[in-house]
Write a protein that holds these residues in place. Structure first.
Motif, short mmCIF file in Angstrom:
data_model
loop_
_atom_site.label_atom_id
_atom_site.label_comp_id
_atom_site.label_asym_id
_atom_site.label_seq_id
_atom_site.Cartn_x
_atom_site.Cartn_y
_atom_site.Cartn_z
N ASN A 176 10.60 6.35 -9.96
CA ASN A 176 10.45 7.46 -10.91
C ASN A 176 9.35 7.18 -11.94
N ASP A 177 9.32 5.93 -12.44
CA ASP A 177 8.29 5.55 -13.41
C ASP A 177 6.90 5.66 -12.80
N TYR A 178 6.77 5.19 -11.56
CA TYR A 178 5.46 5.26 -10.89
C TYR A 178 5.04 6.72 -10.68
N ASN A 179 5.95 7.53 -10.21
CA ASN A 179 5.61 8.94 -9.93
C ASN A 179 5.24 9.71 -11.20
N ALA A 180 5.86 9.32 -12.32
CA ALA A 180 5.52 9.98 -13.58
C ALA A 180 4.08 9.66 -14.00
N LYS A 181 3.63 8.45 -13.64
CA LYS A 181 2.28 8.03 -14.01
C LYS A 181 1.24 8.42 -12.95
N HIS A 182 1.69 8.73 -11.74
CA HIS A 182 0.77 9.07 -10.64
C HIS A 182 1.21 10.37 -9.99
N PRO A 183 1.16 11.49 -10.73
CA PRO A 183 1.66 12.76 -10.16
C PRO A 183 0.85 13.24 -8.96
N ASP A 184 -0.41 12.78 -8.86
CA ASP A 184 -1.24 13.21 -7.72
C ASP A 184 -0.89 12.48 -6.43
N GLU A 185 -0.31 11.31 -6.57
CA GLU A 185 0.03 10.50 -5.37
C GLU A 185 1.46 9.96 -5.50
N PRO A 186 2.45 10.80 -5.56
CA PRO A 186 3.82 10.31 -5.74
C PRO A 186 4.33 9.56 -4.51
N LEU A 187 5.24 8.64 -4.76
CA LEU A 187 5.92 7.96 -3.66
C LEU A 187 6.95 8.89 -3.05
N PRO A 188 7.24 8.76 -1.77
CA PRO A 188 8.23 9.65 -1.13
C PRO A 188 9.64 9.32 -1.60
N LEU B 44 24.26 -8.19 6.16
CA LEU B 44 23.32 -7.16 6.59
C LEU B 44 22.19 -7.11 5.58
N VAL B 45 21.05 -6.59 6.00
CA VAL B 45 19.90 -6.47 5.10
C VAL B 45 19.56 -4.99 4.94
N VAL B 46 19.42 -4.58 3.69
CA VAL B 46 19.01 -3.20 3.37
C VAL B 46 17.60 -3.26 2.82
N LYS B 47 16.69 -2.47 3.43
CA LYS B 47 15.30 -2.43 2.98
C LYS B 47 14.88 -0.99 2.73
N ILE B 48 13.95 -0.83 1.82
CA ILE B 48 13.31 0.47 1.66
C ILE B 48 12.31 0.64 2.80
N ASN B 49 12.32 1.81 3.41
CA ASN B 49 11.57 2.03 4.64
C ASN B 49 10.05 2.13 4.41
N ASP B 50 9.62 2.83 3.39
CA ASP B 50 8.21 3.15 3.17
C ASP B 50 7.43 1.93 2.66
N MET B 51 6.30 1.62 3.32
CA MET B 51 5.53 0.43 2.96
C MET B 51 4.80 0.58 1.63
N ARG B 52 4.31 1.75 1.32
CA ARG B 52 3.61 1.94 0.04
C ARG B 52 4.59 1.75 -1.12
N THR B 53 5.81 2.23 -0.94
CA THR B 53 6.83 2.02 -1.96
C THR B 53 7.10 0.52 -2.14
N ARG B 54 7.13 -0.22 -1.04
CA ARG B 54 7.33 -1.67 -1.13
C ARG B 54 6.22 -2.32 -1.96
N GLU B 55 4.96 -1.90 -1.74
CA GLU B 55 3.85 -2.46 -2.49
C GLU B 55 3.99 -2.19 -3.98
N VAL B 56 4.41 -0.98 -4.32
CA VAL B 56 4.54 -0.61 -5.73
C VAL B 56 5.69 -1.38 -6.39
N LEU B 57 6.82 -1.50 -5.69
CA LEU B 57 7.97 -2.19 -6.27
C LEU B 57 7.71 -3.68 -6.41
N GLY B 58 7.01 -4.26 -5.44
CA GLY B 58 6.59 -5.66 -5.55
C GLY B 58 7.74 -6.65 -5.52
N TYR B 59 7.59 -7.75 -6.30
CA TYR B 59 8.48 -8.89 -6.21
C TYR B 59 8.83 -9.43 -7.60
N THR B 60 10.00 -10.04 -7.70
CA THR B 60 10.31 -10.88 -8.86
C THR B 60 9.79 -12.27 -8.51
#
Length: 671
Positions: free
Chosen positions: A102-114, A288-304
């Motif tokens: 949500n934070d990313y999409n608010a700052k990038h309205p032209d290219e929102p994450l799915p 079990l492992v739960v992952k977010i499917n979209d790769m661009r979203t993974r890039e934006v969320l990144g890592y701790t």
């Protein structure tokens, strides 16, 4: 010879095709006799010509006994996963991810994450494998290690017939992650004739893959499943589904259960469904492992520092069993803490034979009604890979023998002290387990990283060469080492070389190696970054230390007392006199705002030849650049190395400045 080589190549391709159908797809295409005939013909031609092609299936059988494991640096880090063990944990992970989106999409309205969508996969309980393919050929296989450096086990992995030696993708370098396992049916059959039956499938797989004799690995008939492309210098994926299809298309064995879901509610339902059928699989899973499917979203969320934010491991609820408490053994650690370890009648829990359980202290024993429990029935629980714990007695009756705390150290006989809830042996200068533990900790990977060193080495040096302090290690001589049992010339030379190499540690690692009470890696890194000098830290007061973030009174007092201790100062002085020189990282310099990267958003793509992409990113960030993983209209500069792919194409489409001359990059970095 050319005709023979062509025939061999054709045989290899045919055998590989049949292997893929048999071992990966479980769909045999020919009979065993027909396969044996093809294999025999190939072996005959290899014997006649004296040529064995690198991807020949005859190379799977295991060769000579190896001398040791070589370290292997992964091209991309292998991350651990954060854990969720219940509904609340899972929803907390989802809430954090949704907020970042949500934070990313608010700052990038032209290219929102799915909208968030998910994939659920099995979490295999085996040994993590990281395979490297170059031009389609399997060139390396390694264990996970610390996530950045593992151990090369190529010869062992080649014995796994579901691992392709050659893949159709030939356009560059590829790292593929998976799990080496032993199927439960294979374990059962193996144990029918084994001189020493194997206890469980997980240890059987891990032991086989880390055995220096690949023939032993081959005898275990291991299997492997693959779930991730960790690194590629060319291919990219829009989502996890594309990645899975890529793995399948390149003949990797993929998990039999990969579910794609559009809501976290559906994810939770699927987790419960699969958890209920966990014991129906022919292999061990520990969650079990739960992952977010979209790769661009993974890039934006990144890592701790430790985990990807876009994935979480859902661990199964702990399993419980009833057994008999046989005895309690009191052990001394490197800090002098004396802790109880319970010995129980061996019992199987989720495929693992349990014989020991943790107990914290006498308060823990009393709280669990175990004071009179020796010989009694108890409940135990094993949660994930943690050493099992005792939950309590089956009955409320005091029907067993009494557990009593020792009054003297079980190792050196010194009178014990009670500090809070725990017993301690204060004899830190002459208590064997404390000294051995301190020496082993000093040499460990996260400390001085003395290669070839282990706790057994520390015990042997203590017993046979009177090594009593880490500083004694730097006085060891070749003539003394070579006389030791299991030491020969090569091992003695290797240890001395490793000790010499360890003499220039970074200051944070050196401080961690000293074993300052109440400090871990995070605290020692903070101390090193702040003081950047061993001398300055050694003279620091508790009041000064408490001004640092996360350092309270207890930790500050521990640090001051440690450096005031004459024995500790003497040990440090001896190390410094032997040539140990802790190196502090330079303080970050003020950023020159006139440099061409200051305030710019930069994307790195392709392969650099004079430095790694990680090194380039660090240098750019020091100059005030923001390095991101994806190209957008807000990207200012794209640095394109060799074999740059879609990111370069996108940069060209957007008219973004491109630096594709590495010498120009070096000049702009000011080097």
């Amino acid at each position: 010879m050319p005709d023979a080589l062509e025939t061999m190549q054709a045989l290899i391709e045919e055998i590989s095709k049949h292997n893929y159908h048999y071992y990966t797809l479980d769909e045999p295409t020919i009979s065993d006799a027909e396969w044996d005939a093809l294999y025999a013909k190939l072996m005959e031609l290899e014997a006649e010509t004296g040529v064995v092609l690198p991807h020949s299936p005859t190379q799977r059988i295991g060769g000579e006994l190896l001398k040791g494991f070589e370290p292997h640096k992964h091209l991309a880090r292998l991350w651990s996963l954060d854990k969720a063990q219940n509904h609340e944990d899972l929803m907390a992970w989802h809430t954090r991810a949704q907020k970042l989106v949500n934070d990313y999409n608010a700052k990038h309205p032209d290219e929102p994450l799915p909208p968030l969508s998910f994939v659920v996969e099995l979490k295999f309980d085996g040994l993590t494998l990281n395979l490297t393919y170059d031009g389609g050929e399997l060139v390396q296989a390694a264990t996970r290690g610390n996530g950045q450096v593992g151990e090369g086990i190529l010869a062992q992995v080649k014995t796994i017939k579901s691992v392709p030696l050659r893949i159709p993708y030939t356009e560059g370098i590829l790292e593929v992650q998976g799990e080496g396992i032993m199927n439960l049916s294979v374990l059962e059959k193996y144990n029918e004739t084994a001189a020493e039956p194997l206890k469980n499938a997980r240890n059987a797989a891990a032991g086989a893959l880390r055995n220096l004799n690949p023939k032993v690995t081959a005898e275990r008939r291991l299997n492997a499943y693959f779930y991730n492309v960790g690194y590629s210098d060319n291919v990219q994926f829009r989502d996890h589904r594309e990645m899975v299809e890529f793995l399948r298309a390149n003949q990797f064995r993929v998990s039999p259960l990969v579910e794609f879901l559009d809501s976290i509610e559906s994810v939770e339902e699927e987790l419960q469904r699969i958890a209920s059928m966990r014991n129906t699989f022919d292999f061990l899973i520990d969650g079990l492992v739960v992952k977010i499917n979209d790769m661009r979203t993974r890039e934006v969320l990144g890592y701790t520092d430790k985990f990807p934010r876009w994935a979480v491991a859902y661990k199964f609820e702990a399993e419980e069993a009833v057994t008999t408490l046989l005895g309690v053994q009191w052990n001394v650690g490197r800090t002098g803490k004396v802790t109880p370890l319970a010995r129980v009648e061996p019992v199987d829990i989720a495929g693992v034979t349990v014989q020991n359980c943790t107990l914290n202290n006498m308060d823990d024993i009393a709280r669990k009604n175990l004071t009179h429990a020796l010989g009694s029935l108890i409940y135990i629980r094993r949660s994930n890979d943690v050493i099992p714990e005792i939950l309590g007695k089956v009955t409320e009756d005091a029907d067993g023998q009494e557990i009593t705390a020792p009054s003297v150290c079980p190792s050196c006989g010194h009178t014990l002290e009670l500090r809070g809830a725990h017993l301690f042996c204060p004899n830190r200068l002459d208590c064997r387990p404390q000294l051995v533990g301190r020496i082993a900790h000093f040499a460990s990977r996260d400390a001085m990283d003395i290669e070839t060193f282990s706790e057994k080495t520390a015990e042997q040096l203590y017993d046979e060469l009177s090594v009593r302090d880490p500083s004694d290690l730097y006085d060891l001589k070749f003539d003394d080492l070579v006389k030791l049992d299991r030491f020969g010339t090569k091992k003695a030379e290797n240890l001395l070389a490793a000790l010499e190499k360890s003499k220039t540690p970074d200051l944070a690692s050196f401080l961690f190696a000293l074993g300052i009470p109440n400090t871990g890696k995070t605290t020692t890194k903070e101390l090193a970054d702040h003081y950047r000098s061993l001398d300055k830290l050694m003279e620091a007061t508790a009041e000064e230390l408490m001004t640092l973030p996360d350092i309270g009174g207890i930790v500050a007092d521990s640090i001051v007392r440690f450096f005031q201790d004459p024995a500790m100062r003497r040990s440090i002085e001896r190390m410094l006199a032997a040539g140990v020189t802790p190196i502090a990282e330079e303080a970050p310099a003020a950023v020159d705002e006139s440099n061409p990267f200051f305030g710019k958003t930069v994307v790195l793509t392709g392969t650099l030849t004079t430095m790694s992409r990680d090194d380039a990113a660090k240098r750019l960030e020091k100059l005030g650049a923001k390095v991101t993983g994806s190209v957008s209209k807000k990207t200012d500069i794209v640095i394109a190395g060799e074999s740059a792919g879609s990111k370069l194409t996108k940069a060209q489409e957007f008219g973004i400045r491109i630096i594709d001359d590495e010498q120009e990059l070096i000049r702009l970095l000011g080097e």
